[in-house]
Design an enzyme around this catalytic site. Structure first.
Site, PDB file in Angstrom:
ATOM      1  N   GLU A  58       0.792  -1.219  -0.075  1.00  0.00           N
ATOM      2  CA  GLU A  58       0.089  -0.038   0.058  1.00  0.00           C
ATOM      3  C   GLU A  58       0.967   1.111   0.100  1.00  0.00           C
ATOM      4  O   GLU A  58       1.324   1.613   0.980  1.00  0.00           O
ATOM      5  CB  GLU A  58      -0.955  -0.171   1.087  1.00  0.00           C
ATOM      6  CG  GLU A  58      -1.960  -1.137   1.318  1.00  0.00           C
ATOM      7  CD  GLU A  58      -3.057  -0.815   0.524  1.00  0.00           C
ATOM      8  OE1 GLU A  58      -3.247   0.140  -0.258  1.00  0.00           O
ATOM      9  OE2 GLU A  58      -3.975  -1.685   0.451  1.00  0.00           O
TER      10      GLU A  58
ATOM     11  N   CYS B 147      -2.325   9.244   2.297  1.00  0.00           N
ATOM     12  CA  CYS B 147      -2.050   8.643   0.876  1.00  0.00           C
ATOM     13  C   CYS B 147      -3.353   8.934  -0.024  1.00  0.00           C
ATOM     14  O   CYS B 147      -2.644   9.114  -1.343  1.00  0.00           O
ATOM     15  CB  CYS B 147      -1.991   7.064   1.213  1.00  0.00           C
ATOM     16  SG  CYS B 147      -3.400   6.391   1.942  1.00  0.00           S
TER      17      CYS B 147
HETATM   18  P1  NAD Z   1       7.896   5.461   4.617  1.00  0.00           P
HETATM   19  O1  NAD Z   1       7.979   4.713   3.398  1.00  0.00           O
HETATM   20  O2  NAD Z   1       9.214   6.500   5.120  1.00  0.00           O
HETATM   21  O3  NAD Z   1       7.869   4.530   6.064  1.00  0.00           O
HETATM   22  C1  NAD Z   1       6.919   3.639   6.058  1.00  0.00           C
HETATM   23  C2  NAD Z   1       7.475   2.326   7.107  1.00  0.00           C
HETATM   24  O4  NAD Z   1       8.217   1.622   6.212  1.00  0.00           O
HETATM   25  C3  NAD Z   1       8.257   2.862   8.331  1.00  0.00           C
HETATM   26  O5  NAD Z   1       7.720   1.931   9.170  1.00  0.00           O
HETATM   27  C4  NAD Z   1       9.751   2.653   8.060  1.00  0.00           C
HETATM   28  O6  NAD Z   1      10.310   2.395   9.103  1.00  0.00           O
HETATM   29  C5  NAD Z   1       9.365   1.313   7.100  1.00  0.00           C
HETATM   30  N1  NAD Z   1      10.561   1.448   6.058  1.00  0.00           N
HETATM   31  C6  NAD Z   1      11.350   2.157   5.425  1.00  0.00           C
HETATM   32  N2  NAD Z   1      12.263   1.700   4.690  1.00  0.00           N
HETATM   33  C7  NAD Z   1      11.957   0.465   4.777  1.00  0.00           C
HETATM   34  C8  NAD Z   1      13.146  -0.706   4.347  1.00  0.00           C
HETATM   35  N3  NAD Z   1      13.858  -0.487   3.444  1.00  0.00           N
HETATM   36  N4  NAD Z   1      12.472  -1.885   4.713  1.00  0.00           N
HETATM   37  C9  NAD Z   1      11.469  -2.065   5.549  1.00  0.00           C
HETATM   38  N5  NAD Z   1      10.914  -1.196   6.142  1.00  0.00           N
HETATM   39  C10 NAD Z   1      10.963   0.145   5.663  1.00  0.00           C
HETATM   40  O7  NAD Z   1       6.359   6.064   4.784  1.00  0.00           O
HETATM   41  P2  NAD Z   1       5.993   7.277   5.799  1.00  0.00           P
HETATM   42  O8  NAD Z   1       6.582   8.799   5.613  1.00  0.00           O
HETATM   43  O9  NAD Z   1       6.044   6.992   7.170  1.00  0.00           O
HETATM   44  O10 NAD Z   1       4.394   7.526   5.270  1.00  0.00           O
HETATM   45  C11 NAD Z   1       3.953   8.370   4.096  1.00  0.00           C
HETATM   46  C12 NAD Z   1       4.039   7.498   2.948  1.00  0.00           C
HETATM   47  O11 NAD Z   1       3.136   6.377   3.082  1.00  0.00           O
HETATM   48  C13 NAD Z   1       3.229   8.323   1.666  1.00  0.00           C
HETATM   49  O12 NAD Z   1       3.882   8.099   0.814  1.00  0.00           O
HETATM   50  C14 NAD Z   1       1.757   7.830   1.678  1.00  0.00           C
HETATM   51  O13 NAD Z   1       1.222   8.088   0.469  1.00  0.00           O
HETATM   52  C15 NAD Z   1       2.063   6.483   2.122  1.00  0.00           C
HETATM   53  N6  NAD Z   1       0.890   5.652   2.735  1.00  0.00           N
HETATM   54  C16 NAD Z   1       0.181   4.639   1.675  1.00  0.00           C
HETATM   55  C17 NAD Z   1      -0.953   4.131   2.146  1.00  0.00           C
HETATM   56  C18 NAD Z   1      -1.735   3.297   1.394  1.00  0.00           C
HETATM   57  O14 NAD Z   1      -2.747   2.644   1.944  1.00  0.00           O
HETATM   58  N7  NAD Z   1      -1.628   3.316   0.146  1.00  0.00           N
HETATM   59  C19 NAD Z   1      -1.457   4.577   3.460  1.00  0.00           C
HETATM   60  C20 NAD Z   1      -0.797   5.494   4.256  1.00  0.00           C
HETATM   61  C21 NAD Z   1       0.377   6.006   4.028  1.00  0.00           C
END
Ligand code: NAD
Length: 499
Positions: free
Chosen positions: A253, A287
């Site tokens: 997601e 998102c």
């Molecule tokens: P992010 O990608 O920075 O982090 C999300 C999670 O992923 C965190 O827990 C982080 O520690 C983890 N993470 C990061 N790199 C990783 C890796 N290489 N391996 C494993 N885990 C890793 O996102 P954010 O800034 O917390 O949230 C905002 C983003 O999330 C936006 O792009 C938004 O659109 C998206 N989002 C999508 C949905 C959806 O349902 N499509 C819902 C909410 C947020």
């Protein structure tokens, strides 16, 4: 309700320690509010092993009984709705009303999953062979690893947790490093439900607190059957190939770049209300936030003027105050990305309205901003990438088909909508030649989905679906069974093999 009161109501005081390695900052004023211990990396092996054992026990409990645990969790959430909502606001900065909505979404998810626990059914299929029966059965999958973002620090986990639990799986949750207290609170509330429910094994749900390195531990471990990762497309691009390389299942997601077409026949008052909520609401940190609007030439000037007026009147400030509609951005780097995008858009010929930092004197370490409305001459590369902040790019169109094609001409495919009173336009937008997103709405903005439908999007949004409809199937494995109750052994396709 103050921070200490929230901690005490949710019994989180025990996790606060001055020597903690995870520093929690509140975006409300940028101050450090707590230090807690992260999960030591050398404990991860033990935690995964415990989770495996929990799965082996939990999968044997009948699904409707598993649903009872989720029902009890819903009661805990109802009791602590206000406490949890306050904590979400303190940790991620959204206004209290939206945090309450987030907890309500979790409660709705519990009700949905409890009912669904009696409906995990497969098909029976007519067999080509006499006196044979064919059917499919659905079985628990294993350990589900949940990686969640900061902006829905509780609800994203609950979508996955509620379904995973009724489907017979154990859970390992790696929440955002920016919101570990909300995760601890959710874990505690679930534990309270488990306490009232004798059949639940130990370690059914465990937390892994830390940064992306902790997430990588889950991603790389072949004992984790499903990685459900919600976050940026950048994260998904790293996670997806790693999980695929070990033939694991992933549910992604990822980022959105959601659009709206406003047609000449649209109810402009309705459209303007929807635009302000979905573009500026949650300070642009959903998102499904609206990031692009395509407005028909004939109504462009009128709608832009109306939007600017509405934007000017928006109450921005402390998100625990009653009248506030927009809280702060999560942190400095988020503010910087917003300013960089606005600068680039301006260089590309965009006319920027709003977007400035405010309340700096009062909160020098926090990032409150005016939402930005940018009139763009065309859909440039800046418009085509997701900036996780309240920037809305407005563009004109004169031809409906051209508007659809521009709408779809981005890498992301999460949510979309059209405002129109023309039934042909509405139906075309929802048809195969219309929006290419996982969510497509008519006369409703792109954000604020109900839990009953499948949630998610295609292209660089990752293709995953969670929450309602038949999303539960991702959390189970399917077996096709053929049963012979004849005294012959006929082979499929009429093959003869008389050995
Ligand atoms: P992010 O990608 O920075 O982090 C999300 C999670 O992923 C965190 O827990 C982080 O520690 C983890 N993470 C990061 N790199 C990783 C890796 N290489 N391996 C494993 N885990 C890793 O996102 P954010 O800034 O917390 O949230 C905002 C983003 O999330 C936006 O792009 C938004 O659109 C998206 N989002 C999508 C949905 C959806 O349902 N499509 C819902 C909410 C947020």
């Amino acid at each position: 309700m103050g921070f200490q009161q929230v901690l005490s109501n949710l019994k989180l005081d025990q996790y606060i320690t001055p020597s903690g390695t995870l520093r929690v900052r509140s975006p409300l004023d940028g101050e450090e509010i707590a230090r807690i211990g992260g999960t030591p990396l050398d404990q991860v092996e033990k935690i995964i092993h415990q989770s495996q054992n929990a799965f082996l026990k939990w999968r044997t409990i009948p699904a409707p009984k598993r649903g009872e645990l989720v029902r009890l969790f819903g009661i805990e959430l109802r009791t602590h709705k206000e406490d949890l909502a306050h904590l979400i606001t303190l940790e991620c900065g959204k206004i209290l009303e939206e945090s309450r909505g987030e907890v309500q979404e979790m409660i709705d998810m519990c009700d949905f999953a409890a009912g669904l626990s009696r409906q995990l059914y497969g098909l029976t299929i007519t067999s080509e062979r006499p006196l044979h029966r064919m059917m499919e059965t659905w079985h628990p999958l294993g350990i589900v690893g949940i990686i969640s973002p900061f902006n829905f620090p509780a609800a994203v986990w609950s979508w996955n947790a509620c379904l995973s639990l009724i489907c017979g799986n154990s859970l390992l949750w790696k929440p955002s490093e920016k919101t570990p207290l909300t995760a601890l609170a959710c874990q505690r509330l679930l534990n309270q439900a488990i306490h009232h429910f004798e059949a639940a094994p130990e370690h059914l749900q465990q937390l892994l607190l830390g940064n992306h390195v902790m997430g990588e531990k889950l991603v790389d471990d072949s004992r984790i059957s499903l990685i459900s990762a919600t976050g940026s497309t950048r994260m998904g691009k790293t996670v997806a190939p790693k999980v695929a390389s070990r033939f694991g299942r992933s549910l992604l997601e990822l980022g959105g770049n959601n659009g709206m077409i406003v047609a000449p026949s649209a109810d402009l008052n309705l459209a303007a209300q929807a635009i302000v909520f979905s573009a500026a609401g949650t300070t642009g940190q959903r998102c499904t936030t609206l990031r692009r609007i395509f407005i028909h030439d004939s109504i462009y000037v009128q709608l832009i003027q109306d939007l600017k007026k509405r934007y000017k009147d928006l109450p921005i400030g402390h998100p625990l105050k009653d009248r506030t509609l927009l809280g702060p951005l999560i942190d400095a780097s988020s503010f910087q990305s917003m300013q960089d995008a606005l600068k680039k858009a301006h260089q590309d010929g965009g006319i920027v309205f709003g977007g400035k930092r405010i309340l700096e004197d009062k909160y020098p370490q926090a990032y409150y901003v005016e939402p930005a409305l940018v009139e763009m001459p065309e859909q440039t590369s800046t418009v085509r990438s997701e900036t996780f902040a309240p920037i809305l790019y407005a563009m004109r169109y004169s031809n409906f088909e051209e508007a659809i094609s521009l709408h779809n001409d981005v890498a992301q495919g999460l949510s979309s909508c059209i405002f129109t009173s023309d039934i042909r336009e509405a139906e075309i937008f929802l048809s195969a030649r219309g929006s290419d997103c996982g969510i497509a709405n008519v006369n409703i903005g792109p954000s604020g989905a109900e839990i009953g439908g499948a949630f998610g999007g295609d292209k660089e949004t990752g293709g995953g679906r969670e929450s309602g409809s038949d999303s539960w199937k991702t959390y189970m494995r399917r077996a096709t069974n053929t049963i012979n109750f004849s005294s012959q052994l006929p082979l499929a396709q009429g093959i003869k093999f008389d050995a």
